[in-house]
Design a protein around this motif. Structure first.
Motif, PDB file in Angstrom:
ATOM      1  N   LEU A 247      26.926   8.219  60.216  1.00 26.03           N
ATOM      2  CA  LEU A 247      28.241   7.901  59.100  1.00 26.03           C
ATOM      3  C   LEU A 247      28.538   6.966  58.541  1.00 26.03           C
ATOM      4  CD1 LEU A 247      30.286  11.058  59.021  1.00 26.03           C
ATOM      5  CD2 LEU A 247      29.268  10.807  57.896  1.00 26.03           C
ATOM      6  N   LEU A 248      29.000   6.150  59.271  1.00 26.91           N
ATOM      7  CA  LEU A 248      28.900   4.142  59.795  1.00 26.91           C
ATOM      8  C   LEU A 248      27.955   3.922  59.081  1.00 26.91           C
ATOM      9  CD1 LEU A 248      30.467   3.852  63.171  1.00 26.91           C
ATOM     10  CD2 LEU A 248      32.012   4.345  61.249  1.00 26.91           C
ATOM     11  N   ASP A 249      26.861   4.349  59.529  1.00 29.82           N
ATOM     12  CA  ASP A 249      25.154   3.868  58.720  1.00 29.82           C
ATOM     13  C   ASP A 249      25.265   4.022  57.001  1.00 29.82           C
ATOM     14  OD1 ASP A 249      24.506   2.870  60.907  1.00 29.82           O
ATOM     15  OD2 ASP A 249      23.170   4.718  61.620  1.00 29.82           O
ATOM     16  N   MET A 250      25.772   5.028  57.550  1.00 34.12           N
ATOM     17  CA  MET A 250      25.840   5.264  55.403  1.00 34.12           C
ATOM     18  C   MET A 250      27.154   4.853  54.874  1.00 34.12           C
ATOM     19  SD  MET A 250      23.194   7.203  54.943  1.00 34.12           S
ATOM     20  CE  MET A 250      22.287   5.920  56.161  1.00 34.12           C
TER      21      MET A 250
ATOM     22  N   ARG B 180      33.164   4.466  50.989  1.00 31.74           N
ATOM     23  CA  ARG B 180      32.502   5.669  50.574  1.00 31.74           C
ATOM     24  C   ARG B 180      31.085   5.983  51.255  1.00 31.74           C
ATOM     25  NH1 ARG B 180      27.594   4.786  46.662  1.00 31.74           N
ATOM     26  NH2 ARG B 180      27.816   2.946  46.085  1.00 31.74           N
ATOM     27  N   ILE B 181      30.213   6.750  51.523  1.00 34.53           N
ATOM     28  CA  ILE B 181      29.298   7.340  51.871  1.00 34.53           C
ATOM     29  C   ILE B 181      28.326   8.202  51.645  1.00 34.53           C
ATOM     30  CG2 ILE B 181      28.897   8.753  54.163  1.00 34.53           C
ATOM     31  CD1 ILE B 181      31.149   7.468  55.216  1.00 34.53           C
ATOM     32  N   ARG B 182      27.683   7.181  51.408  1.00 26.65           N
ATOM     33  CA  ARG B 182      26.437   7.319  50.603  1.00 26.65           C
ATOM     34  C   ARG B 182      26.021   9.295  51.135  1.00 26.65           C
ATOM     35  NH1 ARG B 182      21.629   3.628  51.989  1.00 26.65           N
ATOM     36  NH2 ARG B 182      21.234   5.764  52.690  1.00 26.65           N
ATOM     37  N   GLY B 183      25.334   9.659  50.011  1.00 25.13           N
ATOM     38  CA  GLY B 183      24.606  10.815  50.236  1.00 25.13           C
ATOM     39  C   GLY B 183      24.033  11.423  51.517  1.00 25.13           C
ATOM     40  N   GLY B 184      22.930  10.005  51.829  1.00 24.20           N
ATOM     41  CA  GLY B 184      22.062  10.439  52.210  1.00 24.20           C
ATOM     42  C   GLY B 184      21.200   9.096  52.444  1.00 24.20           C
ATOM     43  N   PRO B 185      19.897   9.164  53.384  1.00 24.25           N
ATOM     44  CA  PRO B 185      19.467   8.729  53.695  1.00 24.25           C
ATOM     45  C   PRO B 185      18.157   9.145  52.765  1.00 24.25           C
ATOM     46  CG  PRO B 185      19.406  10.102  55.639  1.00 24.25           C
ATOM     47  CD  PRO B 185      19.319  10.644  54.866  1.00 24.25           C
ATOM     48  N   GLY B 186      17.844   7.568  52.217  1.00 19.00           N
ATOM     49  CA  GLY B 186      16.378   7.702  51.233  1.00 19.00           C
ATOM     50  C   GLY B 186      17.514   7.634  49.495  1.00 19.00           C
TER      51      GLY B 186
ATOM     52  N   ARG C  61      19.574   7.685  46.173  1.00 22.08           N
ATOM     53  CA  ARG C  61      20.135   6.425  45.244  1.00 22.08           C
ATOM     54  C   ARG C  61      20.968   6.000  46.262  1.00 22.08           C
ATOM     55  NH1 ARG C  61      19.824  10.680  41.791  1.00 22.08           N
ATOM     56  NH2 ARG C  61      21.948  11.239  41.845  1.00 22.08           N
ATOM     57  N   GLU C  62      20.725   4.756  46.322  1.00 22.10           N
ATOM     58  CA  GLU C  62      22.637   4.303  47.032  1.00 22.10           C
ATOM     59  C   GLU C  62      23.527   4.977  46.436  1.00 22.10           C
ATOM     60  OE1 GLU C  62      23.863  -0.439  48.139  1.00 22.10           O
ATOM     61  OE2 GLU C  62      22.088   0.558  48.086  1.00 22.10           O
ATOM     62  N   PHE C  63      23.739   5.356  44.473  1.00 20.03           N
ATOM     63  CA  PHE C  63      25.097   5.531  44.058  1.00 20.03           C
ATOM     64  C   PHE C  63      25.677   6.534  44.067  1.00 20.03           C
ATOM     65  CE2 PHE C  63      23.212   7.082  40.634  1.00 20.03           C
ATOM     66  CZ  PHE C  63      22.831   6.955  40.399  1.00 20.03           C
ATOM     67  N   TRP C  64      24.284   7.099  44.524  1.00 19.96           N
ATOM     68  CA  TRP C  64      25.078   8.552  44.967  1.00 19.96           C
ATOM     69  C   TRP C  64      26.346   8.934  46.068  1.00 19.96           C
ATOM     70  CZ3 TRP C  64      24.627  12.765  48.212  1.00 19.96           C
ATOM     71  CH2 TRP C  64      24.681  13.799  47.721  1.00 19.96           C
ATOM     72  N   SER C  65      27.386   9.471  46.029  1.00 20.29           N
ATOM     73  CA  SER C  65      28.414   9.432  46.680  1.00 20.29           C
ATOM     74  C   SER C  65      28.496  11.121  46.495  1.00 20.29           C
ATOM     75  CB  SER C  65      28.847   8.939  47.415  1.00 20.29           C
ATOM     76  OG  SER C  65      28.437   7.507  47.794  1.00 20.29           O
ATOM     77  N   SER C  66      28.525  12.132  46.916  1.00 26.55           N
ATOM     78  CA  SER C  66      29.791  13.108  46.332  1.00 26.55           C
ATOM     79  C   SER C  66      31.770  13.320  47.170  1.00 26.55           C
ATOM     80  CB  SER C  66      29.559  14.410  46.874  1.00 26.55           C
ATOM     81  OG  SER C  66      29.490  15.048  48.366  1.00 26.55           O
ATOM     82  N   THR C  67      32.292  14.009  46.353  1.00 25.73           N
ATOM     83  CA  THR C  67      33.605  13.162  46.670  1.00 25.73           C
ATOM     84  C   THR C  67      33.787  14.299  47.953  1.00 25.73           C
ATOM     85  OG1 THR C  67      34.661  13.297  44.811  1.00 25.73           O
ATOM     86  CG2 THR C  67      35.645  14.581  46.365  1.00 25.73           C
ATOM     87  N   GLU C  68      33.315  15.885  47.797  1.00 22.82           N
ATOM     88  CA  GLU C  68      33.680  16.518  49.040  1.00 22.82           C
ATOM     89  C   GLU C  68      32.879  15.957  49.864  1.00 22.82           C
ATOM     90  OE1 GLU C  68      32.343  16.909  45.909  1.00 22.82           O
ATOM     91  OE2 GLU C  68      31.726  18.995  45.518  1.00 22.82           O
ATOM     92  N   HIS C  69      31.344  15.437  50.326  1.00 24.15           N
ATOM     93  CA  HIS C  69      30.943  14.965  51.449  1.00 24.15           C
ATOM     94  C   HIS C  69      32.396  13.461  52.387  1.00 24.15           C
ATOM     95  CE1 HIS C  69      26.877  15.424  50.153  1.00 24.15           C
ATOM     96  NE2 HIS C  69      27.196  17.040  50.591  1.00 24.15           N
TER      97      HIS C  69
END
Length: 186
Positions: free
Chosen positions: A47-50, A56-62, A64-72
């Motif tokens: 999570l620190l890496d993301m 915000r925490i990015r949606g995951g590796p690979g 799109r950098e701008f994508w992050s969900s509220t739930e995550h």
């Protein structure tokens, strides 16, 4: 009455099975964490890496950098302090990093996900839409944080969030709609 005592007055629309699943998941996370602390450390480090510069925490590796969900990001709000607590004796140098990351996620949530003027939640970063799970999970996370550590809850800035109004908004605009569905063959 206080906003938290009014929570019981709001129709949560959660079935017993949904509640049992959430409780089982939370109990399982804690039990598994006590048994396998290294997993929690790995997840927290991930999570620190993301985490992005805006908190915000990015949606995951690979992704799109701008994508992050509220739930995550709400998951991260709940998970990071648990990881800090579980690891405070085995990896004490990491606990402050996890709590600082939680503070940055909270800042993003309050600035970007929570629309205070409309008392609603955005679905994620760069999105103006709404999703019912963001509300119900979000209020569950906020309430759990409030109960677990009221002082930290206030320090994170969540004292200004009206959880009852969030739930009422979700009930009124997202859950209470009825849709008629007809199978293609009638």
């Amino acid at each position: 009455t206080s906003p938290s005592s009014d929570l019981a007055d709001v129709n949560l629309n959660i079935s017993g099975i949904d509640l049992a699943i959430v409780v089982a998941l939370l109990v399982g996370m804690v039990a598994f964490g006590l048994w396998k602390g290294r997993k929690q450390e790995g997840i927290a480090d991930y999570l620190l890496d993301m985490q992005q510069s805006d908190g915000r925490i990015r949606g995951g590796p690979g992704s799109r950098e701008f994508w992050s969900s509220t739930e995550h990001n709400q998951n991260a709000l709940a998970f990071l302090p648990m990881a800090a607590e579980l690891l405070k004796t085995r990896a004490p140098e990491k606990a402050p990093k996890y709590l600082a990351a939680q503070q940055r996620v909270a800042g993003w949530w309050l600035r970007e996900a929570y629309v205070a003027a409309e008392n609603r939640l955005r679905r994620g970063h760069g999105e103006n839409g709404e999703a019912a799970d963001a509300y119900y999970w979000g209020v569950s996370v906020l309430r759990a944080l409030q109960v677990a550590d009221p002082k930290r809850y206030e320090t994170l800035g969540f004292g200004k969030v009206n959880m009852v109004r969030l739930l009422r908004h979700a009930d009124k605009t997202l859950v209470a709609r009825q849709y008629e569905y007809r199978r293609p063959d009638n």
